[in-house]
Scaffold this motif. Structure first.
Motif, PDB file in Angstrom:
ATOM      1  N   GLY A  59      43.906  33.916  29.184  1.00 26.07           N
ATOM      2  CA  GLY A  59      43.239  33.484  27.956  1.00 26.07           C
ATOM      3  C   GLY A  59      43.271  34.602  26.935  1.00 26.07           C
ATOM      4  N   ALA A  60      42.093  34.940  26.387  1.00 29.53           N
ATOM      5  CA  ALA A  60      42.005  36.006  25.383  1.00 29.53           C
ATOM      6  C   ALA A  60      41.838  37.387  26.015  1.00 29.53           C
ATOM      7  N   VAL A  61      41.635  37.440  27.327  1.00 31.51           N
ATOM      8  CA  VAL A  61      41.380  38.718  28.004  1.00 31.51           C
ATOM      9  C   VAL A  61      42.698  39.341  28.446  1.00 31.51           C
ATOM     10  N   ARG A  62      42.855  40.613  28.121  1.00 29.49           N
ATOM     11  CA  ARG A  62      44.050  41.370  28.518  1.00 29.49           C
ATOM     12  C   ARG A  62      43.609  42.623  29.264  1.00 29.49           C
ATOM     13  N   TRP A  63      44.413  43.052  30.241  1.00 32.23           N
ATOM     14  CA  TRP A  63      44.100  44.260  30.993  1.00 32.23           C
ATOM     15  C   TRP A  63      45.368  44.836  31.600  1.00 32.23           C
ATOM     16  N   CYS A  64      45.282  46.112  31.956  1.00 27.77           N
ATOM     17  CA  CYS A  64      46.376  46.811  32.632  1.00 27.77           C
ATOM     18  C   CYS A  64      46.012  47.037  34.084  1.00 27.77           C
ATOM     19  N   THR A  65      47.027  47.035  34.914  1.00 21.65           N
ATOM     20  CA  THR A  65      46.869  47.418  36.314  1.00 21.65           C
ATOM     21  C   THR A  65      47.896  48.492  36.619  1.00 21.65           C
ATOM     22  N   TRP A  66      47.622  49.272  37.632  1.00 22.09           N
ATOM     23  CA  TRP A  66      48.548  50.284  38.116  1.00 22.09           C
ATOM     24  C   TRP A  66      48.923  49.879  39.527  1.00 22.09           C
ATOM     25  N   GLY A  67      50.182  50.008  39.853  1.00 17.20           N
ATOM     26  CA  GLY A  67      50.618  49.570  41.168  1.00 17.20           C
ATOM     27  C   GLY A  67      51.559  50.547  41.833  1.00 17.20           C
ATOM     28  N   GLU A  68      51.694  50.342  43.126  1.00 12.19           N
ATOM     29  CA  GLU A  68      52.622  51.136  43.927  1.00 12.19           C
ATOM     30  C   GLU A  68      53.280  50.226  44.954  1.00 12.19           C
ATOM     31  N   VAL A  69      54.589  50.310  45.051  1.00 10.51           N
ATOM     32  CA  VAL A  69      55.346  49.534  46.030  1.00 10.51           C
ATOM     33  C   VAL A  69      55.043  50.094  47.416  1.00 10.51           C
ATOM     34  N   VAL A  70      54.662  49.216  48.347  1.00  6.53           N
ATOM     35  CA  VAL A  70      54.328  49.650  49.707  1.00  6.53           C
ATOM     36  C   VAL A  70      55.287  49.082  50.759  1.00  6.53           C
ATOM     37  N   GLU A  71      56.059  48.077  50.390  1.00  7.56           N
ATOM     38  CA  GLU A  71      57.098  47.535  51.281  1.00  7.56           C
ATOM     39  C   GLU A  71      58.293  47.153  50.423  1.00  7.56           C
ATOM     40  N   ALA A  72      59.467  47.500  50.862  1.00  6.87           N
ATOM     41  CA  ALA A  72      60.679  47.160  50.123  1.00  6.87           C
ATOM     42  C   ALA A  72      61.847  47.064  51.104  1.00  6.87           C
ATOM     43  N   GLU A  73      62.003  45.896  51.684  1.00  4.64           N
ATOM     44  CA  GLU A  73      63.089  45.650  52.637  1.00  4.64           C
ATOM     45  C   GLU A  73      63.929  44.504  52.086  1.00  4.64           C
ATOM     46  N   ARG A  74      65.032  44.859  51.477  1.00  2.46           N
ATOM     47  CA  ARG A  74      65.848  43.875  50.746  1.00  2.46           C
ATOM     48  C   ARG A  74      66.140  42.639  51.595  1.00  2.46           C
ATOM     49  N   GLY A  75      65.873  41.499  50.978  1.00  2.00           N
ATOM     50  CA  GLY A  75      66.136  40.221  51.632  1.00  2.00           C
ATOM     51  C   GLY A  75      65.082  39.795  52.624  1.00  2.00           C
ATOM     52  N   ALA A 121      32.093  40.848  39.093  1.00  2.00           N
ATOM     53  CA  ALA A 121      32.236  41.129  37.659  1.00  2.00           C
ATOM     54  C   ALA A 121      33.551  40.567  37.116  1.00  2.00           C
ATOM     55  N   SER A 122      34.644  40.748  37.841  1.00  2.00           N
ATOM     56  CA  SER A 122      35.919  40.247  37.330  1.00  2.00           C
ATOM     57  C   SER A 122      35.953  38.721  37.333  1.00  2.00           C
ATOM     58  N   ASP A 123      35.326  38.074  38.319  1.00  2.00           N
ATOM     59  CA  ASP A 123      35.247  36.616  38.309  1.00  2.00           C
ATOM     60  C   ASP A 123      34.422  36.133  37.117  1.00  2.00           C
ATOM     61  N   LEU A 124      33.398  36.880  36.758  1.00  2.00           N
ATOM     62  CA  LEU A 124      32.565  36.524  35.611  1.00  2.00           C
ATOM     63  C   LEU A 124      33.373  36.588  34.317  1.00  2.00           C
ATOM     64  N   VAL A 125      34.196  37.620  34.172  1.00  2.00           N
ATOM     65  CA  VAL A 125      34.983  37.811  32.950  1.00  2.00           C
ATOM     66  C   VAL A 125      36.241  36.938  32.943  1.00  2.00           C
ATOM     67  N   LEU A 126      36.937  36.874  34.068  1.00  3.04           N
ATOM     68  CA  LEU A 126      38.245  36.227  34.120  1.00  3.04           C
ATOM     69  C   LEU A 126      38.234  34.841  34.756  1.00  3.04           C
ATOM     70  N   GLY A 127      37.114  34.436  35.316  1.00  2.00           N
ATOM     71  CA  GLY A 127      37.073  33.180  36.063  1.00  2.00           C
ATOM     72  C   GLY A 127      37.366  33.430  37.531  1.00  2.00           C
ATOM     73  N   ASP A 128      37.261  32.402  38.309  1.00  2.00           N
ATOM     74  CA  ASP A 128      37.460  32.477  39.757  1.00  2.00           C
ATOM     75  C   ASP A 128      38.880  32.962  40.066  1.00  2.00           C
ATOM     76  N   ARG A 129      38.993  34.211  40.517  1.00  2.00           N
ATOM     77  CA  ARG A 129      40.307  34.802  40.770  1.00  2.00           C
ATOM     78  C   ARG A 129      41.060  34.060  41.873  1.00  2.00           C
ATOM     79  N   GLU A 130      40.351  33.597  42.873  1.00  2.00           N
ATOM     80  CA  GLU A 130      41.050  32.899  43.951  1.00  2.00           C
ATOM     81  C   GLU A 130      41.709  31.622  43.434  1.00  2.00           C
ATOM     82  N   ALA A 131      40.978  30.833  42.664  1.00  2.00           N
ATOM     83  CA  ALA A 131      41.551  29.603  42.108  1.00  2.00           C
ATOM     84  C   ALA A 131      42.669  29.918  41.122  1.00  2.00           C
ATOM     85  N   THR A 132      42.444  30.907  40.269  1.00  2.00           N
ATOM     86  CA  THR A 132      43.460  31.302  39.293  1.00  2.00           C
ATOM     87  C   THR A 132      44.712  31.797  39.994  1.00  2.00           C
ATOM     88  N   ASN A 133      44.542  32.619  41.013  1.00  2.00           N
ATOM     89  CA  ASN A 133      45.697  33.162  41.720  1.00  2.00           C
ATOM     90  C   ASN A 133      46.428  32.096  42.525  1.00  2.00           C
TER      91      ASN A 133
END
Length: 154
Positions: A59-75, A121-133
């Motif tokens: 919706g109108a909410v924007r945010w950044c996340t930081w990530g790290e690859v933890v598994e990478a096995e091609r195919g 808190a994030s469900d309050l701001v962004l809605g139910d994360r489980e349903a959204t995801n």
């Protein structure tokens, strides 16, 4: 064990699907919430330990996340852990199982890593994360399948 997962048959080889889903700067093409991703810290591609920043929108909410690859096995497997600031919020993963030489089943998984207060808190701001995801996973798998099948038949 993931909190959510869904699978989709794709008429494309597992290695091709892996190459698409692990190309994180393209994630905005498949995901309804991710707008874009950039590699950081010298990373240029999907390898264990590679770090990235993701820009997301709901919706109108924007945010950044930081990530790290933890598994990478091609195919076979690709997964990454995501934080918002110092707080672990999720693990996203993709498992690919060949259904023959030119087809596979891809499973997308989401594991909620949010501490209870952060989750509330994030469900309050962004809605139910489980349903959204859950909806986002279905949309991502459909878009990924369309892209992979288009490349496979080209």
């Amino acid at each position: 064990m993931p909190d959510l997962s869904a699978s989709r048959h794709v008429d494309a080889p597992a290695a091709l699907v892996y190459d698409l889903v692990s190309d994180l700067p393209r994630m905005g093409e498949w995901s309804p919430e991710c707008e874009r991703v950039t590699w950081r810290g010298g990373a240029t591609g999907p390898a264990v330990g590679a770090r990235f920043v993701g820009w997301n929108r709901s919706g109108a909410v924007r945010w950044c996340t930081w990530g790290e690859v933890v598994e990478a096995e091609r195919g076979r497997r690709f997964a990454f852990e995501v934080t918002v600031g110092p707080v672990r919020v999720a693990r996203w993963g993709y498992v690919l199982e060949p259904d023959g030489p030119d087809a596979c089943t891809v499973t997308e998984e989401w594991t909620n890593r949010r501490p209870r207060a952060v989750g509330w808190a994030s469900d309050l701001v962004l809605g139910d994360r489980e349903a959204t995801n859950a909806a986002g996973i279905a949309a991502t798998l459909d878009a990924l399948a369309r892209a992979a099948e288009s490349v496979a038949t080209a």
